[in-house]
Structures are given as C-alpha cells and as structure tokens.
Design an enzyme around this catalytic site. Structure first.
Site, PDB file in Angstrom:
ATOM      1  N   GLU A  74       0.688  -1.128  -0.084  1.00  0.00           N
ATOM      2  CA  GLU A  74      -0.016  -0.024  -0.056  1.00  0.00           C
ATOM      3  C   GLU A  74       0.762   1.153  -0.088  1.00  0.00           C
ATOM      4  O   GLU A  74       0.239   2.358   0.247  1.00  0.00           O
ATOM      5  CB  GLU A  74      -1.032  -0.074   1.148  1.00  0.00           C
ATOM      6  N   SER A  93      -6.397  -2.655   1.206  1.00  0.00           N
ATOM      7  CA  SER A  93      -6.480  -2.344  -0.100  1.00  0.00           C
ATOM      8  C   SER A  93      -6.870  -3.330  -1.010  1.00  0.00           C
ATOM      9  O   SER A  93      -6.660  -3.573  -2.167  1.00  0.00           O
ATOM     10  CB  SER A  93      -5.267  -1.784  -0.664  1.00  0.00           C
ATOM     11  N   SER A 108     -11.227   8.886  -1.636  1.00  0.00           N
ATOM     12  CA  SER A 108     -11.393   7.654  -0.708  1.00  0.00           C
ATOM     13  C   SER A 108     -12.780   7.775  -0.074  1.00  0.00           C
ATOM     14  O   SER A 108     -13.347   8.923   0.109  1.00  0.00           O
ATOM     15  CB  SER A 108     -10.196   7.703   0.280  1.00  0.00           C
TER      16      SER A 108
END
Length: 329
Positions: free
Chosen positions: A15, A165, A298
């Site tokens: 990530e 993720s 996000s």
C-alpha cells in the site's frame, strides 16, 4: 506559535503508493498559517524528510527529530498516513507512545488488534457481533480443501490476514482454485483467513472522533463493477460508491449503532472505517481499517464531506484531538 507536524507516509507494504497519495492530500489541506508540515518517508532502507529541493534529511530515531540546515526540528504531533505495516499494525504507534510523541492514530494495542482480521473478529464475537464463518491457515500448515469447504462453503473469499486495499484477496468458486488463491494470499502475509461468502448489500461506515465527540459519518453503499470490491474497484473507478447508502431506516439504525459500539468497545480514537454486509436487516462485520485512505476520492473523506465536514476541518480536528488528549503533557 506554529506547530511542527510530521506527516508520515510510505511504509513497508503493497500500500506504499496509496499512502503517498493520502499524505499529499493531508499536506495540501492542513492550514499553513497554523502548521509547519514536514513530509516524512518511512521506508525499509531509511526514514527521512524530503525537502522541496529533493534533498533527504535523515530522521533521528532516538527522538524522532530531524536536523535541517544545522537546526534540529522536533515535532509537536505526527499525522499518520501510512496504510499497512508499520503504520496501521501498531508498530509505529508503540514507538511514538514510548517517545511520548502525540499522533493521530489509535493506540498501539487497537492498531495491532484491528489489523489482525482473525483476532479482531474473534474478540468481538462474545459481544454478539455477527461475522462470516471463517477458516484460519498459517503458512506451512497442511491445506485440507475438503475441511475448508465444509466450514465456509463455496464460493468463499481467501484473504491475507494482515493486509489492506484488497491485496492478496480472491473469490473462489471451485475446489480446484483454492490452492492458487491460498498461494496468492501467502504472498502478502504468512497468515490467511478464508471466509464464507455473504450475498448481500455491502456498506462502509466511518466512525471518527471529531471535535471531541464520537461521530458516525454518513454510510456508503459499495456496488462493484467487478465480482467483488477488489483493488480495481477501490482505486481504478470500477465501482459505485453511493453516499448515503440506499438502505432502509432499520438497516441504517442498526449499522450506525453497531459501528459506534465497536469503536467504543475496542477503545478506538482517531479515524476508522468498518465494512459490513447486510443479510436482510442484519449487518455482518467484515473488518475495521484504522488508517483509511485520505484522498478526496477515498471513502472516509467522501463520507466526511457528505456530513458537511471539509477535509481541512477533518485533518485539523485529528491533530487537535491528538494534542488535547496527549497523556504526556
């Protein structure tokens, strides 16, 4: 007097690039009249501040300080924008706690617990919180495909236990595909969790401490264009993220209450984002993220903006909460 804020980014996991994007947004949104912001890179081969000329200034790990042009800079607060290890699994939280440096994350214990999906979900079952059936496997153990299918059924999800993720995750429909999915998950972690597929509406619920109050943000419904909410769906636009979620009032009340209850049960602080799937009106917990993505696309920032909270205010509140609740002052 302006406060020196270290915005930490990078980390040691897959990530890494996502973390850099989150940190860039944080640094852009923080009030430059109120804070001196320093982007601090945390990498396997070194920790450093990268100045505007591209020069690297090493971090002194003895006290988490940096010397720039012969002037020592200490930081009043650390803003954590690292997804994955060591920023989301408790390692850096423990380090800052030992140094008595305020930080925007949850505590080291909470970070370690929530980052370990198997332990986190197991710890909540005594409180009646519903979760998918799961099968646990460590690297090197015998893979009993029949036992796995008997426990969780097909299709099922194979996940790295400590990763985010959607790295290392597969949806498996056939027994013959299990070994390949397990091998992929083991590339991310030496522990995996294999979960029952729950066929229902998926939602994401942000819970934060904002201006001194535990606040549940508007709920987001996840509709993936792919088979599930994988990396492409999360970061490459192959999903619909609908805020507020198209769920009933009964569902909204249940998941809002539950998300806040979980936040308070584990004594969380700072930002969190929990994922649930509804079977009927009952929300089943999938996981909690304690360093969620912070770009404008996000989920948690989307939810904050839907609640009328700007990113400037969201990030400022995180720093103010860390400074206000610093037990070392």
């Amino acid at each position: 007097m302006k406060k020196n804020i270290a915005v930490i980014m990078g980390g040691f996991s897959s990530e890494y690039e996502i973390s850099l994007k989150s940190a860039a947004v944080v640094m852009d949104k923080l009030d430059q009249n109120k804070y001196h912001c320093y982007g601090i890179y945390i990498q396997q081969d070194g920790w450093f501040y990268l100045d505007k000329n591209g020069a690297k200034h090493p971090i002194n790990k003895d006290d988490f300080s940096c010397t720039i042009d012969d002037v020592k800079v200490n930081f009043h607060c650390v803003f954590n924008a690292i997804h994955g290890t060591p920023g989301e699994d408790g390692l850096l939280q423990a380090y800052f706690e030992l140094l008595k440096v305020p930080h925007t994350s949850c505590g080291s214990y909470q970070a370690a617990l929530t980052f370990n999906k198997r332990d986190f979900l197991s710890s909540l079952k005594p409180y009646g919180i519903l979760c998918a059936k799961s099968y646990h496997l460590n690297q090197g153990e015998t893979i009993d495909e029949d036992a796995i299918i008997k426990k969780v059924g097909l299709p099922c999800f194979v996940k790295a236990n400590r990763a985010g993720s959607s790295f290392g995750i597969s949806k498996v429909y056939k027994k013959e595909a299990l070994n390949e999915a397990i091998a992929l998950a083991f590339k991310e972690d030496d522990e995996i969790i294999i979960e029952q597929f729950l066929d229902g509406t998926e939602v994401s619920v942000g819970v934060i401490t904002y201006q001194g109050k535990v606040t549940v943000l508007p709920i987001t419904e996840i509709v993936s264009d792919n088979d599930f909410f994988d990396y492409e769906a999360k970061y490459q636009g192959k999903s619909q993220e609908i805020t507020p979620a198209r769920i009933s009032n009964a569902q909204k009340e249940k998941v809002t209450h539950l998300a806040k209850k979980i936040y308070q049960l584990v004594k969380m602080k700072g930002f969190s984002r929990s994922e649930f799937i509804f079977l009927g009106d009952e929300p089943y917990l999938l996981e909690m993220n304690t360093t969620p993505g912070l770009t404008e696309e996000s989920l948690l920032p989307q939810q904050a903006m839907a609640a009328g909270i700007s990113l400037d205010a969201l990030f400022d509140s995180a720093i103010e909460e860390a400074l206000k609740n610093n037990p070392y002052i």
